[in-house]
Design a protein around this motif. Structure first.
Motif, mmCIF file in Angstrom:
data_model
loop_
_atom_site.group_PDB
_atom_site.id
_atom_site.type_symbol
_atom_site.label_atom_id
_atom_site.label_comp_id
_atom_site.label_asym_id
_atom_site.label_seq_id
_atom_site.Cartn_x
_atom_site.Cartn_y
_atom_site.Cartn_z
ATOM 1 N N GLN A 175 0.848 -1.200 0.000
ATOM 2 C CA GLN A 175 0.000 0.000 0.000
ATOM 3 C C GLN A 175 0.884 1.252 0.000
ATOM 4 O O GLN A 175 1.624 1.495 0.938
ATOM 5 C CB GLN A 175 -0.875 0.009 1.258
ATOM 6 N N VAL A 216 -0.124 2.533 -5.459
ATOM 7 C CA VAL A 216 -0.864 1.286 -5.292
ATOM 8 C C VAL A 216 -1.716 0.949 -6.517
ATOM 9 O O VAL A 216 -1.779 -0.204 -6.931
ATOM 10 C CB VAL A 216 -1.733 1.341 -4.013
ATOM 11 N N LYS A 220 0.353 -0.544 -9.163
ATOM 12 C CA LYS A 220 0.814 -1.881 -8.782
ATOM 13 C C LYS A 220 -0.297 -2.918 -8.919
ATOM 14 O O LYS A 220 -0.044 -4.066 -9.288
ATOM 15 C CB LYS A 220 1.352 -1.862 -7.347
ATOM 16 N N VAL A 225 -6.006 -4.610 -1.350
ATOM 17 C CA VAL A 225 -6.202 -3.168 -1.506
ATOM 18 C C VAL A 225 -7.694 -2.854 -1.512
ATOM 19 O O VAL A 225 -8.537 -3.747 -1.454
ATOM 20 C CB VAL A 225 -5.547 -2.654 -2.809
ATOM 21 N N SER A 234 -9.375 0.961 -5.659
ATOM 22 C CA SER A 234 -8.154 0.697 -6.425
ATOM 23 C C SER A 234 -8.363 -0.440 -7.415
ATOM 24 O O SER A 234 -7.907 -0.383 -8.561
ATOM 25 C CB SER A 234 -6.997 0.355 -5.475
#
Length: 222
Positions: A10, A14, A17, A48, A52
């Motif tokens: 995080q 993020v 990723k 997450v 996201s």
């Protein structure tokens, strides 16, 4: 999804990723074509927020790796016959260009590297997709044209699953070895015309194989 771990750190990057983790899982075949993608499951897998995950799915949808499911929600893309036709029409024009630029701009070392990768193709292996992908990367790098590399790279990403299934088809890799051998021979001789023709023959054969692979993927998704 036994053993699959997509957890990411995080931080302020993020979202990028998450995109990278999901994209790689799709390209590696861990998330297979037709696989339904839910925000809840992906949130658990990545660790997450749903926000996201949702943004990552939008980006992957824009890249053509994720699509709307006929039932509901999203799934890993299964290319249609029409999409395959369109993709290979473009490949048939761009790959001969890539070969011409490779002949004009690549170093002797890159030519030798291309040939050595071709020798790694193994008709007895369960999968040769990594070798095929490496061949493409060397060819595109030697073009010295980042725009062309991006365009063809995007096409290869859209048919990643077809290439994986197609490469596993009995007899296909033996044919690819010969197609690549013809291409490399023309490259070594500096014959743009013959190399371009070899590239087109390879794309034509690959398209026929991809259509068979699409049927296999559609059956697996049912």
């Amino acid at each position: 999804m036994g053993g699959l771990d997509l957890r990411v750190t995080q931080d302020k990057l993020v979202r990028d990723k998450v995109v990278d983790a999901l994209r790689q899982a799709i390209l590696d075949g861990a998330l297979k074509p037709g696989r339904r993608l839910t925000e809840r499951e992906l949130t658990e897998l990545t660790g997450v927020s749903r926000t996201s995950v949702r943004e990552a799915l939008r980006r992957l949808q824009a890249e053509g790796l994720v699509e709307e499911s006929p039932s509901r929600g999203l799934r890993v893309t299964i290319p249609t016959a029409e999409e395959i036709e369109q993709i290979y029409e473009i490949r048939a024009e761009l790959e001969p260009l890539a070969v011409r630029l490779f002949i004009e701009r690549a170093s002797r070392q890159e030519v030798d590297e291309l040939a050595s990768v071709q020798d790694e193709l193994n008709p007895e292996a369960e999968s040769n997709k990594d070798v095929l992908d490496r061949f493409d990367r060397i060819l595109l790098r030697g073009c010295r044209n980042p725009m062309l590399e991006e365009l063809l790279g995007g096409l290869y990403s859209r048919i990643h699953a077809l290439r994986r299934v197609s490469a596993a088809t009995p007899g296909r890799i033996a044919v690819v070895r010969q197609e690549y051998a013809d291409l490399i021979d023309a490259i070594r001789r500096g014959s743009v015309a013959e190399a371009g023709e070899a590239a087109r023959r390879h794309v034509t054969a690959a398209k026929a194989s991809a259509k068979v692979a699409m049927s296999v993927l559609a059956q697996e998704a049912d």
